[in-house]
Design a protein around this motif. Sequence first.
Motif, PDB file in Angstrom:
ATOM      1  N   LYS A   1       0.842  -1.212   0.000  1.00  0.00           N
ATOM      2  CA  LYS A   1       0.000   0.000   0.000  1.00  0.00           C
ATOM      3  C   LYS A   1       0.867   1.249   0.000  1.00  0.00           C
ATOM      4  O   LYS A   1       0.602   2.222  -0.703  1.00  0.00           O
ATOM      5  CB  LYS A   1      -0.922  -0.016   1.218  1.00  0.00           C
ATOM      6  N   ALA A   2       1.955   1.205   0.781  1.00  0.00           N
ATOM      7  CA  ALA A   2       2.865   2.355   0.845  1.00  0.00           C
ATOM      8  C   ALA A   2       3.536   2.587  -0.490  1.00  0.00           C
ATOM      9  O   ALA A   2       3.671   3.718  -0.947  1.00  0.00           O
ATOM     10  CB  ALA A   2       3.908   2.110   1.931  1.00  0.00           C
ATOM     11  N   GLN A   3       3.950   1.488  -1.151  1.00  0.00           N
ATOM     12  CA  GLN A   3       4.586   1.621  -2.462  1.00  0.00           C
ATOM     13  C   GLN A   3       3.616   2.218  -3.470  1.00  0.00           C
ATOM     14  O   GLN A   3       3.980   3.048  -4.290  1.00  0.00           O
ATOM     15  CB  GLN A   3       5.068   0.248  -2.950  1.00  0.00           C
ATOM     16  N   TYR A   4       2.341   1.773  -3.400  1.00  0.00           N
ATOM     17  CA  TYR A   4       1.342   2.304  -4.334  1.00  0.00           C
ATOM     18  C   TYR A   4       1.104   3.784  -4.091  1.00  0.00           C
ATOM     19  O   TYR A   4       0.956   4.581  -5.019  1.00  0.00           O
ATOM     20  CB  TYR A   4       0.034   1.533  -4.180  1.00  0.00           C
ATOM     21  N   THR A   5       1.086   4.171  -2.782  1.00  0.00           N
ATOM     22  CA  THR A   5       0.869   5.575  -2.431  1.00  0.00           C
ATOM     23  C   THR A   5       2.026   6.442  -2.913  1.00  0.00           C
ATOM     24  O   THR A   5       1.835   7.544  -3.420  1.00  0.00           O
ATOM     25  CB  THR A   5       0.716   5.716  -0.902  1.00  0.00           C
ATOM     26  N   LEU A   6       3.246   5.922  -2.750  1.00  0.00           N
ATOM     27  CA  LEU A   6       4.428   6.691  -3.141  1.00  0.00           C
ATOM     28  C   LEU A   6       4.549   6.813  -4.651  1.00  0.00           C
ATOM     29  O   LEU A   6       4.946   7.847  -5.176  1.00  0.00           O
ATOM     30  CB  LEU A   6       5.685   6.029  -2.565  1.00  0.00           C
ATOM     31  N   PHE A   7       4.207   5.741  -5.367  1.00  0.00           N
ATOM     32  CA  PHE A   7       4.391   5.740  -6.815  1.00  0.00           C
ATOM     33  C   PHE A   7       3.094   5.311  -7.486  1.00  0.00           C
ATOM     34  O   PHE A   7       2.888   4.130  -7.780  1.00  0.00           O
ATOM     35  CB  PHE A   7       5.544   4.823  -7.217  1.00  0.00           C
ATOM     36  N   GLY A   8       2.196   6.271  -7.710  1.00  0.00           N
ATOM     37  CA  GLY A   8       0.908   5.975  -8.311  1.00  0.00           C
ATOM     38  C   GLY A   8       1.019   5.786  -9.807  1.00  0.00           C
ATOM     39  O   GLY A   8       1.522   6.652 -10.522  1.00  0.00           O
ATOM     40  N   ARG A   9       0.537   4.639 -10.292  1.00  0.00           N
ATOM     41  CA  ARG A   9       0.618   4.350 -11.724  1.00  0.00           C
ATOM     42  C   ARG A   9      -0.748   4.351 -12.409  1.00  0.00           C
ATOM     43  O   ARG A   9      -0.830   4.108 -13.603  1.00  0.00           O
ATOM     44  CB  ARG A   9       1.318   3.010 -11.952  1.00  0.00           C
ATOM     45  N   SER A  10      -1.795   4.611 -11.670  1.00  0.00           N
ATOM     46  CA  SER A  10      -3.113   4.757 -12.284  1.00  0.00           C
ATOM     47  C   SER A  10      -3.997   5.600 -11.379  1.00  0.00           C
ATOM     48  O   SER A  10      -3.808   5.644 -10.165  1.00  0.00           O
ATOM     49  CB  SER A  10      -3.755   3.383 -12.533  1.00  0.00           C
ATOM     50  N   GLY A  11      -4.953   6.281 -11.999  1.00  0.00           N
ATOM     51  CA  GLY A  11      -5.842   7.138 -11.226  1.00  0.00           C
ATOM     52  C   GLY A  11      -6.437   8.230 -12.083  1.00  0.00           C
ATOM     53  O   GLY A  11      -6.521   8.106 -13.310  1.00  0.00           O
ATOM     54  N   SER A  12      -6.845   9.311 -11.440  1.00  0.00           N
ATOM     55  CA  SER A  12      -7.427  10.448 -12.160  1.00  0.00           C
ATOM     56  C   SER A  12      -6.952  11.752 -11.526  1.00  0.00           C
ATOM     57  O   SER A  12      -6.698  11.807 -10.327  1.00  0.00           O
ATOM     58  CB  SER A  12      -8.955  10.370 -12.155  1.00  0.00           C
ATOM     59  N   ILE A  13      -6.848  12.769 -12.363  1.00  0.00           N
ATOM     60  CA  ILE A  13      -6.389  14.092 -11.916  1.00  0.00           C
ATOM     61  C   ILE A  13      -7.365  15.141 -12.421  1.00  0.00           C
ATOM     62  O   ILE A  13      -7.664  15.196 -13.618  1.00  0.00           O
ATOM     63  CB  ILE A  13      -4.980  14.405 -12.450  1.00  0.00           C
ATOM     64  N   SER A  14      -7.884  15.954 -11.513  1.00  0.00           N
ATOM     65  CA  SER A  14      -8.765  17.068 -11.893  1.00  0.00           C
ATOM     66  C   SER A  14      -7.914  18.314 -12.119  1.00  0.00           C
ATOM     67  O   SER A  14      -7.039  18.622 -11.307  1.00  0.00           O
ATOM     68  CB  SER A  14      -9.796  17.328 -10.793  1.00  0.00           C
ATOM     69  N   TYR A  15      -8.188  19.008 -13.221  1.00  0.00           N
ATOM     70  CA  TYR A  15      -7.443  20.219 -13.567  1.00  0.00           C
ATOM     71  C   TYR A  15      -8.380  21.410 -13.713  1.00  0.00           C
ATOM     72  O   TYR A  15      -9.522  21.263 -14.159  1.00  0.00           O
ATOM     73  CB  TYR A  15      -6.712  20.063 -14.904  1.00  0.00           C
ATOM     74  N   ASP A  16      -7.879  22.584 -13.383  1.00  0.00           N
ATOM     75  CA  ASP A  16      -8.504  23.849 -13.766  1.00  0.00           C
ATOM     76  C   ASP A  16      -7.741  24.388 -14.961  1.00  0.00           C
ATOM     77  O   ASP A  16      -6.526  24.629 -14.873  1.00  0.00           O
ATOM     78  CB  ASP A  16      -8.432  24.873 -12.623  1.00  0.00           C
TER      79      ASP A  16
END
Length: 262
Positions: A18-33
Motif C-alpha cells: 500500500k505504501a509503495q502504491y501511495t508513493l508511486f501511483g501508476r493509475s488514477g485520475s487528476i482534476s485540472y482547472d
Amino acid sequence: MLKYIVFLFFCCTVLSLKAQYTLFGRSGSISYDKTMYMKNIVGKKFLAKADDKSKIFFEQVLPKLPENAVLKKILKFNANETLFEPVKDDNLDQMVKQYIMMFALDFEAITLSDMTTRSFQRYNDIVGEKIIVEDTMKRIKWKITDEYREIAGYNCRRANGLTADSIYVIGYYCNEIPISGGPESINGLPGMILGLVVPSQHVSYFATKVELSNDVIMDKKRFEKSKVKRMTRKTMTDQISGVLSQHMNKETVQFIMELGNL
C-alpha cells in the motif's frame, strides 16, 4: 505462535504494498482547472490584429469579458495510456461560454494518448461535425530546472519546454506519479505534469485533486466509431484554418489552431 508470526508478516506485506502504491501511483485520475485569460486573449490576439471593421466588434466585447475563465478538465491514466477530457460545469457563466465557442478557444476535445506506441487520438465535435485526429504524440525539448512548487499536495519540479512548432511551455511534474503524461497532449517528462503554463496562448492548467486508484475506467467508445472522419493533425489544421480565414486574419487563425493543438 507460528500463526501470529504469519499474520504479522501478512499485515506488514499489505502495508508495504500500500505504501509503495501511495508513493508511486501508476493509475488514477487528476482534476485540472484550465484557466483562460480572456481579456488578454481577446485584447492581444483578436482586437490588436483586427481590421477596422472587426475592431469595433472586439472593442464592444472586451469590457464584457471577465479577466479569466476557468474550465474543468480531468485526466485518467494508467501505466500505458492517458485520457484527457472536459468536465461539465454548470457554474460556468453562459455568456462566457458563448464567447469561448464564438472565438473557438476550446473545442471540448477528448484526447487519448498511448505512451507505449506514442500514438495519439483526439475526438472533436466542431459545430456538429465529429472528427478524430490521429497522429503521433508531440515531441517536446525539455530543460529541467531547480525550481519547485507544490501543486495538489505534490512537490513538483519545473521544466521549460519547446514544442516542434516553437511554442514555449512550462511544465511542473511530480516524481511520485511516474507516468510521462500531462494535460492535452503535452508529455515527455520523468513524471506526471500537474501544472502547465503556455504564456503565448494566455492559458494554464493546474491540478486541483489527484486520486490514485487501481480500477480507473477510461471511456474510449468515441474512438471506436467507424463513421467518424479521421485525419492527421496537419489535415485538420489546414481544413479549419481555411474556414476561419474567411472571417479572421492569419495571425488570429494561427493562434486558435496552436491553442487547439496543444
